[in-house]
Design an enzyme around this catalytic site. Structure first.
Site, PDB file in Angstrom:
ATOM      1  N   ASP A 132       0.851  -1.192   0.000  1.00 11.72           N
ATOM      2  CA  ASP A 132       0.000   0.000   0.000  1.00 11.72           C
ATOM      3  C   ASP A 132       0.891   1.249   0.000  1.00 11.72           C
ATOM      4  O   ASP A 132       1.828   1.338   0.802  1.00 11.72           O
ATOM      5  CB  ASP A 132      -0.867  -0.049   1.268  1.00 11.72           C
ATOM      6  CG  ASP A 132      -1.942   1.018   1.295  1.00 11.72           C
ATOM      7  OD1 ASP A 132      -2.415   1.413   0.215  1.00 11.72           O
ATOM      8  OD2 ASP A 132      -2.308   1.448   2.407  1.00 11.72           O
ATOM      9  N   HIS A 133       0.622   2.189  -0.871  1.00 13.18           N
ATOM     10  CA  HIS A 133       1.370   3.454  -0.948  1.00 13.18           C
ATOM     11  C   HIS A 133       2.883   3.255  -1.038  1.00 13.18           C
ATOM     12  O   HIS A 133       3.641   3.881  -0.288  1.00 13.18           O
ATOM     13  CB  HIS A 133       1.036   4.375   0.235  1.00 13.18           C
ATOM     14  CG  HIS A 133      -0.370   4.869   0.209  1.00 13.18           C
ATOM     15  ND1 HIS A 133      -0.797   5.859  -0.648  1.00 13.18           N
ATOM     16  CD2 HIS A 133      -1.455   4.492   0.921  1.00 13.18           C
ATOM     17  CE1 HIS A 133      -2.087   6.072  -0.462  1.00 13.18           C
ATOM     18  NE2 HIS A 133      -2.521   5.250   0.471  1.00 13.18           N
ATOM     19  N   ASP A 154       2.818   4.964  -5.463  1.00 11.55           N
ATOM     20  CA  ASP A 154       2.055   6.197  -5.277  1.00 11.55           C
ATOM     21  C   ASP A 154       2.890   7.392  -5.715  1.00 11.55           C
ATOM     22  O   ASP A 154       3.677   7.941  -4.952  1.00 11.55           O
ATOM     23  CB  ASP A 154       1.648   6.312  -3.799  1.00 11.55           C
ATOM     24  CG  ASP A 154       0.891   7.602  -3.509  1.00 11.55           C
ATOM     25  OD1 ASP A 154       0.708   8.415  -4.445  1.00 11.55           O
ATOM     26  OD2 ASP A 154       0.488   7.799  -2.349  1.00 11.55           O
ATOM     27  N   GLY A 229      -7.331   8.635   7.389  1.00  6.49           N
ATOM     28  CA  GLY A 229      -7.367   8.962   8.806  1.00  6.49           C
ATOM     29  C   GLY A 229      -8.775   9.001   9.382  1.00  6.49           C
ATOM     30  O   GLY A 229      -9.764   8.676   8.712  1.00  6.49           O
ATOM     31  N   HIS A 262      -9.297   4.917  -1.780  1.00  7.94           N
ATOM     32  CA  HIS A 262      -8.498   4.972  -0.548  1.00  7.94           C
ATOM     33  C   HIS A 262      -9.275   5.753   0.517  1.00  7.94           C
ATOM     34  O   HIS A 262     -10.346   6.299   0.244  1.00  7.94           O
ATOM     35  CB  HIS A 262      -7.149   5.649  -0.826  1.00  7.94           C
ATOM     36  CG  HIS A 262      -6.154   4.716  -1.441  1.00  7.94           C
ATOM     37  ND1 HIS A 262      -5.015   4.314  -0.803  1.00  7.94           N
ATOM     38  CD2 HIS A 262      -6.155   4.084  -2.645  1.00  7.94           C
ATOM     39  CE1 HIS A 262      -4.348   3.484  -1.581  1.00  7.94           C
ATOM     40  NE2 HIS A 262      -5.017   3.329  -2.706  1.00  7.94           N
ATOM     41  N   SER A 265     -12.305   4.318   5.447  1.00  8.34           N
ATOM     42  CA  SER A 265     -12.805   3.826   6.739  1.00  8.34           C
ATOM     43  C   SER A 265     -14.136   4.492   7.082  1.00  8.34           C
ATOM     44  O   SER A 265     -14.381   5.653   6.742  1.00  8.34           O
ATOM     45  CB  SER A 265     -11.782   4.113   7.845  1.00  8.34           C
ATOM     46  OG  SER A 265     -10.820   3.081   7.900  1.00  8.34           O
ATOM     47  N   ASN A 305     -10.193   0.632   0.388  1.00  7.50           N
ATOM     48  CA  ASN A 305      -9.123   0.514   1.391  1.00  7.50           C
ATOM     49  C   ASN A 305      -9.554   0.962   2.790  1.00  7.50           C
ATOM     50  O   ASN A 305     -10.085   2.064   2.959  1.00  7.50           O
ATOM     51  CB  ASN A 305      -7.943   1.402   0.994  1.00  7.50           C
ATOM     52  CG  ASN A 305      -7.085   0.782  -0.080  1.00  7.50           C
ATOM     53  OD1 ASN A 305      -7.492  -0.174  -0.731  1.00  7.50           O
ATOM     54  ND2 ASN A 305      -5.898   1.326  -0.273  1.00  7.50           N
ATOM     55  N   THR A 308      -7.883   2.673   9.190  1.00  8.54           N
ATOM     56  CA  THR A 308      -8.229   3.386  10.424  1.00  8.54           C
ATOM     57  C   THR A 308      -9.227   2.614  11.301  1.00  8.54           C
ATOM     58  O   THR A 308      -9.062   2.555  12.528  1.00  8.54           O
ATOM     59  CB  THR A 308      -8.797   4.775  10.055  1.00  8.54           C
ATOM     60  OG1 THR A 308      -7.739   5.524   9.438  1.00  8.54           O
ATOM     61  CG2 THR A 308      -9.303   5.528  11.261  1.00  8.54           C
TER      62      THR A 308
END
Ligand code: G3H
Ligand code: 13P
Ligand code: ZN
Length: 419
Positions: A132-133, A154, A229, A262, A265, A305, A308
């Protein structure tokens, strides 16, 4: 095992987009169980064809990996497990994981790869392991060496042409191994791995098509209103029309690729309230309404994705453990963890309070019953945060729709298709 149709001229069709075999029953599938990890592309192809969302979940310990594999199996869902750059460094033993060395990332990538293979071996569901990233070619190489079957590069903070160049380079490196490549275009607000972005730049759908064509990547993360986040904003309304327009443009141009959301959450309020009731100080913690994610999954977002939510659930569970069993605060083996957990009431990332049990986190060593309680809290955190999303996003009971294909077979397809 069927290999996809050869590439039709002028398009990328036939690279595994539509699994070309009949899927008769659960038992038939169980006979074909994979003893290896599949390229992520195979899992996204089914999500795209059957229009459901495939959750992709970030892992930061051996116990979490065990629990994540298990819940995907119980719910008959394909699995995409992810290790971010920082996770690889952390799992390599680097406590300053946001500034991890490539050496630590190599060690961590291999540990994550080994753990996923250990728990996913002979699994009845297809499993992909994804970087990821990813930020550098070196990191991508470390992950491929460590057993990852998919990588993200990324380059979203770079000027467009440099992003294209970097992503193209990763495609050239990864496809000969059959490894899937995800790129990113447009910038999400919030914390983009090491980069902080106060504002977002939404993805331009026509540029997304150009990006797929120029790079040959398999999947693309788009910016359309989500952010990383726990502070996504109350009642965030994602720009579904960007996802729809991007998918439509891709279809018009015959692009056989997938779209990724992305920063997705849902930040369940019971986790936030549970943490705050036990001394935490999480302010303005709100996620994306799950109904919007279900909606965009039907419109062409294939991968969703989530990181969090898992961190929040694990932290809430640990705070509850020490509340219910206060004698554990003085434990020889986990008393220090309690102190570290309470040090920063705004922190909900377990990596910041588990330094005293790193062998447990990175290798799965469980020396005593107290440490086992911590592991169980983290495993439960994974299970309870992932399970509802597998059902809601729609990958629940769909594992039989995923073509079981090896990286070697995928490499052959890329070669034939010239990408
Ligand atoms: O998208 C970012 C993920 O949440 C990974 O976070 O780099 O802190 O592991 P991390
Ligand atoms: P969240 O911070 O919303 O969980 O996003 C995770 C993510 O995008 C990982 O790449
Ligand atoms: Zn992300």
């Amino acid at each position: 095992m069927k290999v996809g149709n050869p590439r039709t001229s002028g398009s990328w069709q036939g690279l595994g987009r539509s699994p070309n075999r009949s899927f008769c029953s659960w038992n038939k599938f169980a006979d074909e169980v994979n003893d290896m990890l599949v390229p992520m592309r195979a899992i996204l192809a089914a999500a795209d064809k059957y229009r459901y969302g495939q959750g992709a979940f970030n892992m930061n310990s051996v116990g979490q990996i065990e629990a994540a594999v298990r819940i995907h199996e119980l719910l008959h869902s394909g699995a995409i497990l992810q290790g971010a750059e920082a996770s690889n460094a952390f799992m390599g033993g680097e406590l300053d994981f946001m500034h991890g060395t490539i050496e630590a990332k190599k060690v961590g990538a291999k540990r994550i790869g080994d753990a996923v293979k250990r728990y996913g071996e002979n699994s009845p569901v297809p499993i992909a392991l994804h970087l990821d990233h990813g930020k550098s070619i070196e990191s991508v190489k470390a992950c491929i060496d460590g057993g990852y079957t998919s990588v993200m590069i990324d380059g979203s903070s770079l000027p467009y042409e440099q992003n294209v160049e970097l992503t193209r380079e990763v495609v050239k490196l990864a496809h000969p191994y059959g490894v899937t490549v995800e790129g990113e275009l447009g910038v999400l607000a919030g914390v983009e791995d090491h980069v902080f972005s106060a504002t977002s730049t939404y993805t331009n759908p026509m540029q997304a098509v150009d990006f797929f064509k120029k790079t040959g990547c398999d999947a693309l993360a788009i910016s359309y209103g989500t952010c990383h986040g726990a502070n996504k904003g109350k009642d965030t309304k994602i720009r579904r029309e960007i996802a729809i327009a991007t998918k439509e443009c891709m279809l018009h141009e015959g692009i056989d690729g997938y779209l990724v959301s992305h920063g997705s959450s849902t930040v369940p309020q019971e986790y936030v309230q549970g943490i705050n009731a036990l001394g935490g100080q999480l302010e303005n913690a709100f996620g994306i309404d799950v109904a919007q994610l279900v909606d965009v999954a039907r419109c062409g977002i294939n991968k969703i994705n989530v990181d969090t939510d898992i961190r929040l659930a694990c932290t809430r569970n640990l705070l509850e453990l020490f509340e219910k069993e206060p004698e554990l605060r003085e434990s020889a083996s986990i008393g220090q963890l309690y102190k570290d957990l309470k040090k920063n009431p705004k922190n909900f990332d377990p990596r910041n309070y588990v330094a005293s049990i790193m062998d447990t986190i990175t290798l799965g060593v469980v020396p005593d019953a107290h440490v086992q309680k911590v592991v169980d809290c983290m495993k439960d955190g994974v299970t309870e945060s992932i399970a509802p999303l597998l059902v809601q996003f729609g990958s629940y009971r769909k594992s039989h729709l995923i073509e079981v294909v090896t990286c070697e077979q995928m490499a052959e397809r890329y070669k034939k298709a010239g990408i």
